[in-house]
Design a protein around this motif. Structure first.
Motif, PDB file in Angstrom:
ATOM      1  N   GLY A 135      41.552  30.798  20.363  1.00 48.87           N
ATOM      2  CA  GLY A 135      40.844  31.604  21.355  1.00 48.87           C
ATOM      3  C   GLY A 135      40.819  30.961  22.734  1.00 48.87           C
ATOM      4  O   GLY A 135      40.942  31.644  23.748  1.00 48.87           O
ATOM      5  N   GLU A 136      40.696  29.627  22.754  1.00 43.99           N
ATOM      6  CA  GLU A 136      40.570  28.990  24.075  1.00 43.99           C
ATOM      7  C   GLU A 136      41.895  28.964  24.830  1.00 43.99           C
ATOM      8  O   GLU A 136      41.934  28.665  26.008  1.00 43.99           O
ATOM      9  N   LYS A 137      42.997  29.306  24.129  1.00 47.12           N
ATOM     10  CA  LYS A 137      44.279  29.383  24.842  1.00 47.12           C
ATOM     11  C   LYS A 137      44.592  30.814  25.312  1.00 47.12           C
ATOM     12  O   LYS A 137      45.613  31.067  25.942  1.00 47.12           O
ATOM     13  N   ILE A 138      43.705  31.743  24.950  1.00 43.18           N
ATOM     14  CA  ILE A 138      43.815  33.088  25.554  1.00 43.18           C
ATOM     15  C   ILE A 138      42.960  33.034  26.817  1.00 43.18           C
ATOM     16  O   ILE A 138      41.744  33.017  26.757  1.00 43.18           O
ATOM     17  N   PHE A 139      43.632  32.930  27.951  1.00 43.87           N
ATOM     18  CA  PHE A 139      42.907  32.750  29.207  1.00 43.87           C
ATOM     19  C   PHE A 139      42.399  34.076  29.766  1.00 43.87           C
ATOM     20  O   PHE A 139      41.515  34.091  30.600  1.00 43.87           O
ATOM     21  N   PHE A 140      42.986  35.180  29.324  1.00 36.14           N
ATOM     22  CA  PHE A 140      42.536  36.466  29.874  1.00 36.14           C
ATOM     23  C   PHE A 140      42.949  37.597  28.942  1.00 36.14           C
ATOM     24  O   PHE A 140      43.959  37.493  28.244  1.00 36.14           O
TER      25      PHE A 140
ATOM     26  N   HIS B 240      41.206  41.796  16.646  1.00 36.66           N
ATOM     27  CA  HIS B 240      42.030  40.600  16.436  1.00 36.66           C
ATOM     28  C   HIS B 240      41.724  39.529  17.484  1.00 36.66           C
ATOM     29  O   HIS B 240      41.588  38.353  17.168  1.00 36.66           O
ATOM     30  N   VAL B 241      41.627  39.960  18.741  1.00 37.52           N
ATOM     31  CA  VAL B 241      41.422  38.985  19.824  1.00 37.52           C
ATOM     32  C   VAL B 241      40.062  38.304  19.668  1.00 37.52           C
ATOM     33  O   VAL B 241      39.943  37.079  19.819  1.00 37.52           O
ATOM     34  N   LEU B 242      39.033  39.076  19.340  1.00 32.91           N
ATOM     35  CA  LEU B 242      37.697  38.484  19.227  1.00 32.91           C
ATOM     36  C   LEU B 242      37.633  37.502  18.054  1.00 32.91           C
ATOM     37  O   LEU B 242      36.919  36.508  18.108  1.00 32.91           O
ATOM     38  N   ARG B 243      38.411  37.772  17.006  1.00 31.67           N
ATOM     39  CA  ARG B 243      38.403  36.859  15.858  1.00 31.67           C
ATOM     40  C   ARG B 243      39.051  35.507  16.179  1.00 31.67           C
ATOM     41  O   ARG B 243      38.893  34.557  15.442  1.00 31.67           O
TER      42      ARG B 243
ATOM     43  N   LEU C 254      36.338  41.148  29.075  1.00 32.87           N
ATOM     44  CA  LEU C 254      37.141  42.303  28.679  1.00 32.87           C
ATOM     45  C   LEU C 254      37.460  43.025  29.982  1.00 32.87           C
ATOM     46  O   LEU C 254      36.561  43.509  30.660  1.00 32.87           O
ATOM     47  N   SER C 255      38.718  43.060  30.330  1.00 44.10           N
ATOM     48  CA  SER C 255      39.073  43.580  31.650  1.00 44.10           C
ATOM     49  C   SER C 255      39.991  44.790  31.547  1.00 44.10           C
ATOM     50  O   SER C 255      40.955  44.788  30.788  1.00 44.10           O
ATOM     51  N   LEU C 256      39.683  45.805  32.310  1.00 43.26           N
ATOM     52  CA  LEU C 256      40.498  47.016  32.306  1.00 43.26           C
ATOM     53  C   LEU C 256      41.545  46.925  33.407  1.00 43.26           C
ATOM     54  O   LEU C 256      41.209  46.703  34.563  1.00 43.26           O
ATOM     55  N   GLU C 257      42.809  47.074  33.010  1.00 41.72           N
ATOM     56  CA  GLU C 257      43.879  47.065  34.017  1.00 41.72           C
ATOM     57  C   GLU C 257      44.665  48.350  33.828  1.00 41.72           C
ATOM     58  O   GLU C 257      45.516  48.451  32.946  1.00 41.72           O
TER      59      GLU C 257
ATOM     60  N   ALA D  18      30.230  45.000  19.100  1.00 39.55           N
ATOM     61  CA  ALA D  18      29.748  44.047  20.098  1.00 39.55           C
ATOM     62  C   ALA D  18      28.531  44.571  20.861  1.00 39.55           C
ATOM     63  O   ALA D  18      27.771  43.792  21.427  1.00 39.55           O
ATOM     64  N   VAL D  19      28.365  45.879  20.912  1.00 40.46           N
ATOM     65  CA  VAL D  19      27.141  46.450  21.465  1.00 40.46           C
ATOM     66  C   VAL D  19      26.694  47.562  20.529  1.00 40.46           C
ATOM     67  O   VAL D  19      27.493  48.096  19.758  1.00 40.46           O
TER      68      VAL D  19
END
Ligand code: DHB
Ligand code: MG
Length: 601
Positions: free
Chosen positions: A187-192, A229-232, A239-242, A273-274
């Motif tokens: 996870g810490e290597k996923i910067f964005f 998957h990403v959160l795991r 969480l950014s919308l592009e 998550a919410v």
């Protein structure tokens, strides 16, 4: 969980974009280089503006065509990078996105790519900056997330990580198995993490990405599955919308940003998550409210359809017309003459009106005042994206405020018994609110969205998409044109359910109503497509009844003339037919245009 949005997703100047993002409640932004270049503000001023608005600058992007190039080219790239890192210092951005090269100079050499990205990361680190490497789906040699991660892993530099973008990933994968590799990335290597959805289209992936992305939940990708998957992995960045989207580039930034936030809330809800208040699915349509400057044409039309005026509002010029379970309110109090007659509100029978309103509010729907006048019953209502007011109603239920309590019965002749209820409501959406409207009705009201269908109009193409309850007790057909539309043809309509459309149509005609005439060619074609009982087709032709069939059943329907922006449809739905007669819509639209040319209205 922090939320962010790329400035490319919103229209306007950089200042307008930042203001819209902040007002909609985003925590941060990705600043697109072009937005900065075109801004009269200095990087320091942009930084201050973001701080004032409570926004962090989560990403600066993109840097392109950096890696796997000949040494002299790479030297030039580093010079460019140094310049940008200085700029980022002034801007207060600590992460830069580098997308995989599309340059013809780039070579297919992972070791070289890793070495050069590592060197770039070393330079970035001197500036306190991190480099997030993203695989563009159309990258020259690197086009998949696992390939990009492999290069990042090989480089092994602490200031180099990867950026995952759901569009690039989901536009390339062939099944859920292909996503499992995400969980192999620490996870810490996923910067964005950039999130975008898109309709499933068979087209060039670059064009698809640059023009058709949409907010999560508005397209066909399983963005929630990917986010899971990403959160795991333990990723805890924003969480950014592009979203590169031709419509959003033109639409007003404020509403687009709210649509964006709603999309993220729904996505976060999907991964647990919410937890906004749960959806309260409506169980029926209590009424449709028409606002008109002149009640007479509507009264005539409703009477001919067999409705009776059964009650009048205690304090306002609003009449209730009823037949079977169908209720139509005619309101002459709030009409703006210029807007003519229009469908202004829908009363949705709700198992728990207050809870329905709480969910709507949590999902950023504008909440309307509960009491419209001091003597009115308390009613929960919100505005849909097209401005239609949605009332969450209770009819005759103990302990709940009853919308009927505001009405006093009046003497009236018996209504006919041709119409049993409201089959569906068809709402024309402003061109820039279509995807938003579908997501709104799905998420706020808990309706299910059907596939969207294209409908040819003589003067344009319409898209239409129905949102319904599973049992069909509430059906709303949303439609939109690509260009500004003719309001009298692309009107809203109320489809009335009947068990016998032939009898209902005859009654309507006898009572002086006018049905939309349908060309004979249509019936010739019907005769070619289906076999009918003796005389059946002739009856349809005489009355202007249209016919459709699906795997489940049949659909017979006809249309009244239009009053202002509203017309009625009589609908006989048999055997569990699921659609709305879409194959007939081009004929209906052409016929309405023809009537309009003849009558001028
Ligand atoms: O279309 C592009 O060039 C582009 C640029 C940056 C991104 O993050 C991206 O996903 C696409
Ligand atoms: Mg991206």
């Amino acid at each position: 969980m922090r939320t962010s949005i790329a400035t490319v997703s919103l229209s306007g100047s950089l200042t307008e974009k930042l203001t819209a993002a902040s007002r909609a409640g985003f925590d941060g932004v990705e600043i697109f280089e072009n937005d900065l270049l075109a801004s009269p503000l200095t990087p320091e001023e942009i930084r201050a503006r973001c701080a004032d608005l409570g926004l962090t600058v989560d990403l600066y992007q993109p840097m392109r065509d950096i890696e796997a190039v000949p040494p002299d080219e790479f030297t030039r790239n580093l010079r460019r990078a140094r310049h940008k890192f200085e700029l980022m210092g002034r801007l207060g951005a600590d992460t830069v996105l580098v997308c995989s090269s599309v340059s013809p100079l780039a070579v297919d050499d992972d070791a070289l790519a890793a070495e050069q990205l590592s060197e770039l990361a070393g330079l970035a680190q001197d500036f306190g900056i991190r480099v997030a490497y993203e695989a563009l789906a159309w990258g020259r040699h690197v086009s998949t997330y696992d390939h990009a991660w492999h290069i990042v892993e090989t480089a092994g530099h602490p200031a180099l990580g990867t950026c995952l973008d759901s569009f690039h990933i989901l536009s390339r994968v062939s099944g859920p198995k292909d996503l499992e590799g995400i969980e192999a990335i620490p996870g810490e290597k996923i910067f964005f993490l950039q999130l975008a959805d898109a309709p499933l289209l068979a087209m060039d992936v670059l064009q698809w990405s640059r023009h058709y992305r949409c907010f999560p939940g508005q397209g066909g990708f399983d963005v929630a599955g990917l986010l899971g998957h990403v959160l795991r992995t333990g990723y805890d960045g924003p969480l950014s919308l592009e979203i590169f989207n031709d419509v959003f580039r033109q639409a007003e930034a404020g509403p687009t940003a709210v649509d964006a936030r709603r999309s993220l809330l729904v996505l976060q809800e999907a991964v647990g998550a919410v937890a906004p208040p749960a959806p309260v699915v409506p169980t029926g349509v209590a009424f449709a409210e028409l606002v008109t400057p002149d009640a007479d044409p509507l009264s005539t039309l409703l009477r001919a359809l067999g409705f009776a005026r059964t009650a009048r509002h205690r304090s306002k010029p609003v009449d209730l017309w009823q037949q079977g379970a169908a209720g139509v309110l005619v309101n002459t109090g709030t009409a703006v003459r210029r807007d003519g007659t229009r469908l202004a509100a829908i009363g949705l029978e709700s198992p728990d009106p207050a809870a329905a309103a709480r969910r709507a509010e949590a999902l950023l729907a504008p909440v309307l005042p509960r009491r419209r006048a001091p003597e009115d019953a308390l009613l929960d209502a919100v505005a849909a994206p097209d401005g239609t007011e949605l009332f969450f109603c209770a009819t005759n239920r103990p302990r709940l405020p009853d919308w009927r309590a505001d009405f006093e019965d009046v003497e009236h002749p018996a209504a006919a018994s041709d119409v049993s209820g409201i089959d569906h409501l068809a709402l024309t959406q402003p061109w820039h609110h279509f995807d938003e409207a579908a997501l709104f009705h799905r998420s706020v009201l808990g309706l299910k969205a059907q596939e969207s269908v294209d409908v040819a109009d003589p003067y344009g193409l319409l898209r239409s998409r129905a949102v319904t309850t599973p049992d069909g007790s509430v059906r709303i057909a949303l439609s939109v044109g690509a260009a500004p539309t003719d309001d009298t043809v692309h009107a809203q309509h109320i489809a009335l359910a009947t068990d016998d459309v032939v009898t209902a149509a005859r009654r309507f005609l006898t009572a002086g109503g006018r049905l939309l005439p349908i060309p004979v060619n249509y019936y010739d074609d019907l005769a070619a497509r289906y076999e009918f009982a003796d005389g059946e087709l002739e009856t349809y032709r005489e009355l202007g009844i249209l016919y459709d069939r699906d795997a489940h059943g049949t659909f017979r329907h006809c249309y009244t003339h239009t009053v202002g922006r509203v017309f009625f449809e009589l609908v006989q739905r048999d055997g569990g037919y699921r659609g709305y007669g879409a194959p007939n819509a081009p004929v209906r639209l052409a016929a309405q245009h023809a009537v309009r040319r003849l009558t001028g209205g």
